[in-house]
Design an enzyme around this catalytic site. Structure first.
Site, PDB file in Angstrom:
ATOM      1  N   GLU A  66      -5.259   6.679   0.593  1.00 22.25           N
ATOM      2  CA  GLU A  66      -5.190   6.737   2.067  1.00 22.25           C
ATOM      3  C   GLU A  66      -5.136   5.341   2.680  1.00 22.25           C
ATOM      4  O   GLU A  66      -5.681   5.107   3.760  1.00 22.25           O
ATOM      5  CB  GLU A  66      -6.405   7.480   2.633  1.00 22.25           C
ATOM      6  CG  GLU A  66      -6.568   8.857   2.061  1.00 22.25           C
ATOM      7  CD  GLU A  66      -6.012   9.935   2.956  1.00 22.25           C
ATOM      8  OE1 GLU A  66      -5.356   9.607   3.950  1.00 22.25           O
ATOM      9  OE2 GLU A  66      -6.234  11.104   2.626  1.00 22.25           O
ATOM     10  N   ASP A 112      -7.433  -3.531   1.416  1.00 23.20           N
ATOM     11  CA  ASP A 112      -6.741  -4.688   2.005  1.00 23.20           C
ATOM     12  C   ASP A 112      -5.674  -4.269   3.012  1.00 23.20           C
ATOM     13  O   ASP A 112      -5.457  -4.971   4.011  1.00 23.20           O
ATOM     14  CB  ASP A 112      -6.121  -5.557   0.896  1.00 23.20           C
ATOM     15  CG  ASP A 112      -7.182  -6.347   0.153  1.00 23.20           C
ATOM     16  OD1 ASP A 112      -8.320  -6.437   0.663  1.00 23.20           O
ATOM     17  OD2 ASP A 112      -6.898  -6.863  -0.946  1.00 23.20           O
TER      18      ASP A 112
HETATM   19  P1  TGC Z   1       5.444   0.175  10.383  1.00 20.38           P
HETATM   20  O1  TGC Z   1       6.779  -0.416  10.689  1.00 20.38           O
HETATM   21  O2  TGC Z   1       4.199  -0.540  10.786  1.00 20.38           O
HETATM   22  O3  TGC Z   1       5.365   1.639  10.995  1.00 20.38           O
HETATM   23  C1  TGC Z   1       6.413   2.587  10.829  1.00 20.38           C
HETATM   24  C2  TGC Z   1       6.310   3.590  11.964  1.00 20.38           C
HETATM   25  O4  TGC Z   1       5.082   4.317  11.827  1.00 20.38           O
HETATM   26  C3  TGC Z   1       4.285   4.113  13.006  1.00 20.38           C
HETATM   27  N1  TGC Z   1       2.895   4.077  12.550  1.00 20.38           N
HETATM   28  C4  TGC Z   1       2.063   5.085  12.708  1.00 20.38           C
HETATM   29  N2  TGC Z   1       2.194   6.258  13.324  1.00 20.38           N
HETATM   30  C5  TGC Z   1       1.146   7.078  13.327  1.00 20.38           C
HETATM   31  N3  TGC Z   1      -0.015   6.775  12.721  1.00 20.38           N
HETATM   32  C6  TGC Z   1      -0.207   5.599  12.082  1.00 20.38           C
HETATM   33  N4  TGC Z   1      -1.357   5.321  11.451  1.00 20.38           N
HETATM   34  C7  TGC Z   1       0.865   4.682  12.050  1.00 20.38           C
HETATM   35  N5  TGC Z   1       1.054   3.453  11.513  1.00 20.38           N
HETATM   36  C8  TGC Z   1       2.305   3.101  11.818  1.00 20.38           C
HETATM   37  C9  TGC Z   1       4.778   2.832  13.609  1.00 20.38           C
HETATM   38  O5  TGC Z   1       4.489   2.770  14.964  1.00 20.38           O
HETATM   39  C10 TGC Z   1       6.266   2.927  13.338  1.00 20.38           C
HETATM   40  O6  TGC Z   1       6.817   3.843  14.263  1.00 20.38           O
HETATM   41  P2  TGC Z   1       8.331   3.674  14.793  1.00 20.38           P
HETATM   42  O7  TGC Z   1       8.485   4.784  15.760  1.00 20.38           O
HETATM   43  O8  TGC Z   1       8.375   2.302  15.388  1.00 20.38           O
HETATM   44  O9  TGC Z   1       9.200   3.805  13.575  1.00 20.38           O
HETATM   45  O10 TGC Z   1       5.423   0.539   8.834  1.00 20.38           O
HETATM   46  P3  TGC Z   1       5.356  -0.393   7.548  1.00 20.38           P
HETATM   47  O11 TGC Z   1       6.384   0.124   6.614  1.00 20.38           O
HETATM   48  O12 TGC Z   1       5.375  -1.849   7.930  1.00 20.38           O
HETATM   49  O13 TGC Z   1       3.929  -0.007   6.944  1.00 20.38           O
HETATM   50  C11 TGC Z   1       2.761  -0.170   7.606  1.00 20.38           C
HETATM   51  C12 TGC Z   1       1.581   0.209   6.686  1.00 20.38           C
HETATM   52  C13 TGC Z   1       1.467  -0.705   5.486  1.00 20.38           C
HETATM   53  C14 TGC Z   1       0.326   0.087   7.533  1.00 20.38           C
HETATM   54  C15 TGC Z   1       1.734   1.683   6.213  1.00 20.38           C
HETATM   55  O14 TGC Z   1       2.846   1.839   5.423  1.00 20.38           O
HETATM   56  C16 TGC Z   1       0.531   2.198   5.455  1.00 20.38           C
HETATM   57  O15 TGC Z   1      -0.424   2.685   6.072  1.00 20.38           O
HETATM   58  N6  TGC Z   1       0.519   2.113   4.088  1.00 20.38           N
HETATM   59  C17 TGC Z   1      -0.517   2.733   3.283  1.00 20.38           C
HETATM   60  C18 TGC Z   1       0.034   3.967   2.623  1.00 20.38           C
HETATM   61  C19 TGC Z   1      -0.979   5.035   2.479  1.00 20.38           C
HETATM   62  O16 TGC Z   1      -2.009   5.066   3.133  1.00 20.38           O
HETATM   63  N7  TGC Z   1      -0.676   6.014   1.631  1.00 20.38           N
HETATM   64  C20 TGC Z   1      -1.541   7.143   1.498  1.00 20.38           C
HETATM   65  C21 TGC Z   1      -0.867   8.251   0.704  1.00 20.38           C
HETATM   66  S1  TGC Z   1      -1.645   9.840   0.869  1.00 20.38           S
HETATM   67  C22 TGC Z   1      -3.091   9.662   0.076  1.00 20.38           C
HETATM   68  O17 TGC Z   1      -3.503   8.655  -0.397  1.00 20.38           O
HETATM   69  C23 TGC Z   1      -3.876  10.889  -0.005  1.00 20.38           C
HETATM   70  S2  TGC Z   1      -5.324  10.754  -0.901  1.00 20.38           S
HETATM   71  C24 TGC Z   1      -5.869  12.264  -0.575  1.00 20.38           C
HETATM   72  C25 TGC Z   1      -7.238  12.603  -0.978  1.00 20.38           C
HETATM   73  O18 TGC Z   1      -7.383  13.008  -2.175  1.00 20.38           O
HETATM   74  O19 TGC Z   1      -8.149  12.611  -0.099  1.00 20.38           O
HETATM   75  P1  FAD Z   2      -0.045  -0.794  -4.596  1.00 23.42           P
HETATM   76  O1  FAD Z   2       0.583  -0.491  -3.298  1.00 23.42           O
HETATM   77  O2  FAD Z   2       0.846  -1.147  -5.742  1.00 23.42           O
HETATM   78  O3  FAD Z   2      -1.124  -1.940  -4.387  1.00 23.42           O
HETATM   79  C1  FAD Z   2      -1.675  -2.695  -5.479  1.00 23.42           C
HETATM   80  C2  FAD Z   2      -2.551  -3.787  -4.893  1.00 23.42           C
HETATM   81  O4  FAD Z   2      -1.750  -4.655  -4.090  1.00 23.42           O
HETATM   82  C3  FAD Z   2      -3.633  -3.253  -3.959  1.00 23.42           C
HETATM   83  O5  FAD Z   2      -4.808  -4.026  -4.116  1.00 23.42           O
HETATM   84  C4  FAD Z   2      -3.069  -3.479  -2.564  1.00 23.42           C
HETATM   85  O6  FAD Z   2      -4.079  -3.646  -1.567  1.00 23.42           O
HETATM   86  C5  FAD Z   2      -2.279  -4.756  -2.779  1.00 23.42           C
HETATM   87  N1  FAD Z   2      -1.184  -4.882  -1.812  1.00 23.42           N
HETATM   88  C6  FAD Z   2      -0.095  -4.078  -1.669  1.00 23.42           C
HETATM   89  N2  FAD Z   2       0.662  -4.510  -0.651  1.00 23.42           N
HETATM   90  C7  FAD Z   2       0.031  -5.574  -0.107  1.00 23.42           C
HETATM   91  C8  FAD Z   2       0.293  -6.442   0.988  1.00 23.42           C
HETATM   92  N3  FAD Z   2       1.365  -6.290   1.767  1.00 23.42           N
HETATM   93  N4  FAD Z   2      -0.574  -7.446   1.242  1.00 23.42           N
HETATM   94  C9  FAD Z   2      -1.698  -7.617   0.487  1.00 23.42           C
HETATM   95  N5  FAD Z   2      -1.997  -6.829  -0.573  1.00 23.42           N
HETATM   96  C10 FAD Z   2      -1.148  -5.821  -0.851  1.00 23.42           C
HETATM   97  N6  FAD Z   2      -0.908   9.650  -2.556  1.00 23.42           N
HETATM   98  C11 FAD Z   2      -0.313  10.712  -1.944  1.00 23.42           C
HETATM   99  O7  FAD Z   2       0.785  10.600  -1.398  1.00 23.42           O
HETATM  100  N7  FAD Z   2      -0.919  11.932  -1.939  1.00 23.42           N
HETATM  101  C12 FAD Z   2      -2.099  12.165  -2.533  1.00 23.42           C
HETATM  102  O8  FAD Z   2      -2.642  13.270  -2.486  1.00 23.42           O
HETATM  103  C13 FAD Z   2      -2.740  11.075  -3.205  1.00 23.42           C
HETATM  104  N8  FAD Z   2      -3.898  11.274  -3.886  1.00 23.42           N
HETATM  105  C14 FAD Z   2      -4.429  10.250  -4.643  1.00 23.42           C
HETATM  106  C15 FAD Z   2      -5.514  10.517  -5.481  1.00 23.42           C
HETATM  107  C16 FAD Z   2      -6.036   9.513  -6.280  1.00 23.42           C
HETATM  108  C17 FAD Z   2      -7.163   9.813  -7.201  1.00 23.42           C
HETATM  109  C18 FAD Z   2      -5.510   8.198  -6.193  1.00 23.42           C
HETATM  110  C19 FAD Z   2      -6.109   7.099  -7.005  1.00 23.42           C
HETATM  111  C20 FAD Z   2      -4.418   7.948  -5.392  1.00 23.42           C
HETATM  112  C21 FAD Z   2      -3.850   8.977  -4.619  1.00 23.42           C
HETATM  113  N9  FAD Z   2      -2.697   8.761  -3.845  1.00 23.42           N
HETATM  114  C22 FAD Z   2      -2.102   9.816  -3.196  1.00 23.42           C
HETATM  115  C23 FAD Z   2      -2.003   7.483  -3.910  1.00 23.42           C
HETATM  116  C24 FAD Z   2      -2.619   6.394  -3.023  1.00 23.42           C
HETATM  117  O9  FAD Z   2      -2.382   6.646  -1.684  1.00 23.42           O
HETATM  118  C25 FAD Z   2      -2.043   5.062  -3.471  1.00 23.42           C
HETATM  119  O10 FAD Z   2      -2.594   4.789  -4.733  1.00 23.42           O
HETATM  120  C26 FAD Z   2      -2.341   3.938  -2.487  1.00 23.42           C
HETATM  121  O11 FAD Z   2      -1.653   4.129  -1.275  1.00 23.42           O
HETATM  122  C27 FAD Z   2      -2.010   2.547  -3.060  1.00 23.42           C
HETATM  123  O12 FAD Z   2      -0.775   2.535  -3.665  1.00 23.42           O
HETATM  124  P2  FAD Z   2      -0.589   1.944  -5.161  1.00 23.42           P
HETATM  125  O13 FAD Z   2      -1.599   2.599  -6.016  1.00 23.42           O
HETATM  126  O14 FAD Z   2       0.838   2.096  -5.505  1.00 23.42           O
HETATM  127  O15 FAD Z   2      -0.987   0.435  -5.043  1.00 23.42           O
END
Ligand code: TGC
Ligand code: FAD
Length: 390
Positions: free
Chosen positions: A369, A373
């Site tokens: 999520e 960082d």
């Molecule tokens: P960026 O250019 O900043 O933004 C793209 C568009 O998205 C909008 N936006 C948001 N909208 C709603 N909510 C937010 N939190 C938003 N953050 C950004 C933004 O305004 C823009 O809109 P538009 O209309 O201008 O296009 O995007 P970027 O590519 O530079 O990335 C920004 C960054 C790094 C913050 C974003 O990509 C990010 O949050 N990365 C982290 C990825 C992540 O959290 N993955 C999670 C996967 S799911 C998961 O982990 C589930 S675990 C589940 C569990 O077991 O509990």
């Molecule tokens: P990376 O993006 O490769 O990052 C590696 C390291 O580099 C991290 O320390 C990060 O902070 C750092 N880094 C990356 N970019 C930058 C930057 N620009 N500046 C500084 N540091 C940076 N995803 C889903 O979609 N759905 C799910 O249900 C889901 N469930 C999960 C369940 C588990 C148990 C785990 C472990 C992960 C799950 N995820 C899921 C994936 C999770 O969201 C990703 O692991 C997470 O977003 C980080 O991506 P990555 O592992 O590829 O790390």
């Protein structure tokens, strides 16, 4: 036996409604009776306890804020947080299952789905008759989901989806997957992919040292025919999945406090019972320092999160405020688990106590999520106006 007692140093319960407290107590009683006694065993065997799905649904953990007309309990955001806190007090993997179902599957269908999609999926997801997962992360795109390679093409009366997702919670047993992929114009959309569609598989990922009671898998799409009515039409672009993450990250901010409270409670009790040098170890200043700092950090996190809940209820919480709470609370919980583990001495590494399991679980929570960082950079961008992601 689950001996947990809640610690409410700043009398936060006085800010809750009677209904919120009743809902929390009911879930706590269920978890103590049915989940705490089995969780270590499932964690050790790296198995998901399917039998708890019915109970989690019954106590409102699937889509707590989804309106009653779609089968949800229609609760407010603070109650949603309280439920996540109770679940994570027992195990982050249990909270994960509920977070994904609620905020990453039900939320996008509710917010961005058609009325037909809402009526078809939400009631069954609320009862746990149907379970879901959320596919955003790909092998080469984690923190940077905007680069995703998964794609779908318009083939007239249906779409054809290709690509893969990994690290997907609930994937191995999910009946539906909300999958994010790009169209021919490179625009990201959400698609509802159903188990059994030809070319779709969800193999389990094994070997996790963390979140072992939660099932994690890949999602593989090879020319999967997806009916056109399965596209979520309400929003496209990266903002669509990121807005779902806001809801899930908010739940995690509450959840992490639960894990911290469990470790603190266990450490406090142990320190009063454990005798060394003819005294309870709680009488030593160094142990008191650890305990005093733990309850201080928990209390600060409770206050931060309660205020965030008020803002969410008013529709005023920003994504950056949610990032701050997720980042702060997960780090706080991880630190407390480590300190609590030390207070338990060697017993802290055994499965008779929960600290080590919580600590290992939180290593996933601090990464998923949005990593620790990435959330720092979100705060940095919010206060300076300058994105430092690339
Ligand atoms: P960026 O250019 O900043 O933004 C793209 C568009 O998205 C909008 N936006 C948001 N909208 C709603 N909510 C937010 N939190 C938003 N953050 C950004 C933004 O305004 C823009 O809109 P538009 O209309 O201008 O296009 O995007 P970027 O590519 O530079 O990335 C920004 C960054 C790094 C913050 C974003 O990509 C990010 O949050 N990365 C982290 C990825 C992540 O959290 N993955 C999670 C996967 S799911 C998961 O982990 C589930 S675990 C589940 C569990 O077991 O509990
Ligand atoms: P990376 O993006 O490769 O990052 C590696 C390291 O580099 C991290 O320390 C990060 O902070 C750092 N880094 C990356 N970019 C930058 C930057 N620009 N500046 C500084 N540091 C940076 N995803 C889903 O979609 N759905 C799910 O249900 C889901 N469930 C999960 C369940 C588990 C148990 C785990 C472990 C992960 C799950 N995820 C899921 C994936 C999770 O969201 C990703 O692991 C997470 O977003 C980080 O991506 P990555 O592992 O590829 O790390």
């Amino acid at each position: 036996m689950d001996r947990f007692q809640s610690h409410d140093y700043y009398l936060m319960d006085e800010l809750l409604t009677e209904e919120q407290i009743l809902i929390r107590e009911a879930l706590r009683a269920y978890l103590k009776k049915e989940v705490s006694p089995i969780i270590e065993d499932y964690y050790e065997r790296a198995a998901f306890p399917y039998q708890i799905i019915e109970g989690l649904a019954q106590y409102g953990c699937f889509g707590p804020y989804i309106p009653e007309e779609y089968g949800g309990p229609g609760l407010d955001q603070i109650t949603y947080g309280i439920l996540m806190q109770e679940l994570e007090r027992v195990d982050s993997g249990v909270r994960s299952t509920a977070s994904v179902q609620s905020s990453l599957v039900m939320y996008p269908i509710w917010k961005y789905g058609t009325e037909e999609q809402r009526r078809k999926y939400l009631p069954k997801l609320a009862t746990g008759e149907m379970m879901g997962c959320f596919g955003l992360t790909e092998p080469d795109f984690g923190s940077n989901p905007g680069g995703m390679l998964s794609r779908f093409e318009d083939q007239g009366d249906h779409y054809v989806l290709n690509g893969s997702k990994m690290w997907i919670s609930n994937a191995p047993f999910a009946d539906v997957a909300v999958v994010w992929a790009k169209d021919e114009a490179d625009r990201i959309h959400g698609l509802i992919v159903e188990k059994g569609m030809e070319g779709f598989s969800a193999p389990e990922m094994k070997g996790k040292h963390s979140l072992r009671a939660s099932a994690t898998g890949e999602l593989l799409f090879s020319n999967v025919k997806v009916p056109k009515e399965n596209l979520l039409p309400g929003r496209s672009g990266l903002g669509a999945p990121l807005s779902c993450l806001d809801s899930a990250r908010y739940g995690i901010a509450w959840g992490a406090i639960g894990a911290a409270m469990d470790c603190y409670d266990s450490a406090l009790r142990y320190s009063k019972e454990r005798i060394q040098f003819d005294k309870p170890i709680a009488s030593f200043q160094l142990i008191q320092k650890k305990l005093a700092e733990m309850i201080t950090e928990i209390t600060k996190a409770q206050l931060l999160t309660f205020r965030l809940g008020q803002l969410r209820n008013e529709g005023r919480a920003t994504s950056a405020q949610i990032s701050m709470a997720k980042r702060n609370n997960v780090e706080m919980a991880l630190n407390i688990c480590r300190e609590a583990r030390q207070i338990h001495g060697a017993m802290g590494v055994s499965n008779e106590y929960s600290c080590m399991r919580h600590m290992a679980n939180l290593e996933s929570v601090v990464t998923y999520e949005g990593t620790h960082d990435i959330h720092l950079l979100i705060t940095g961008m919010d206060i300076t106006g300058i994105p430092a992601f690339q």
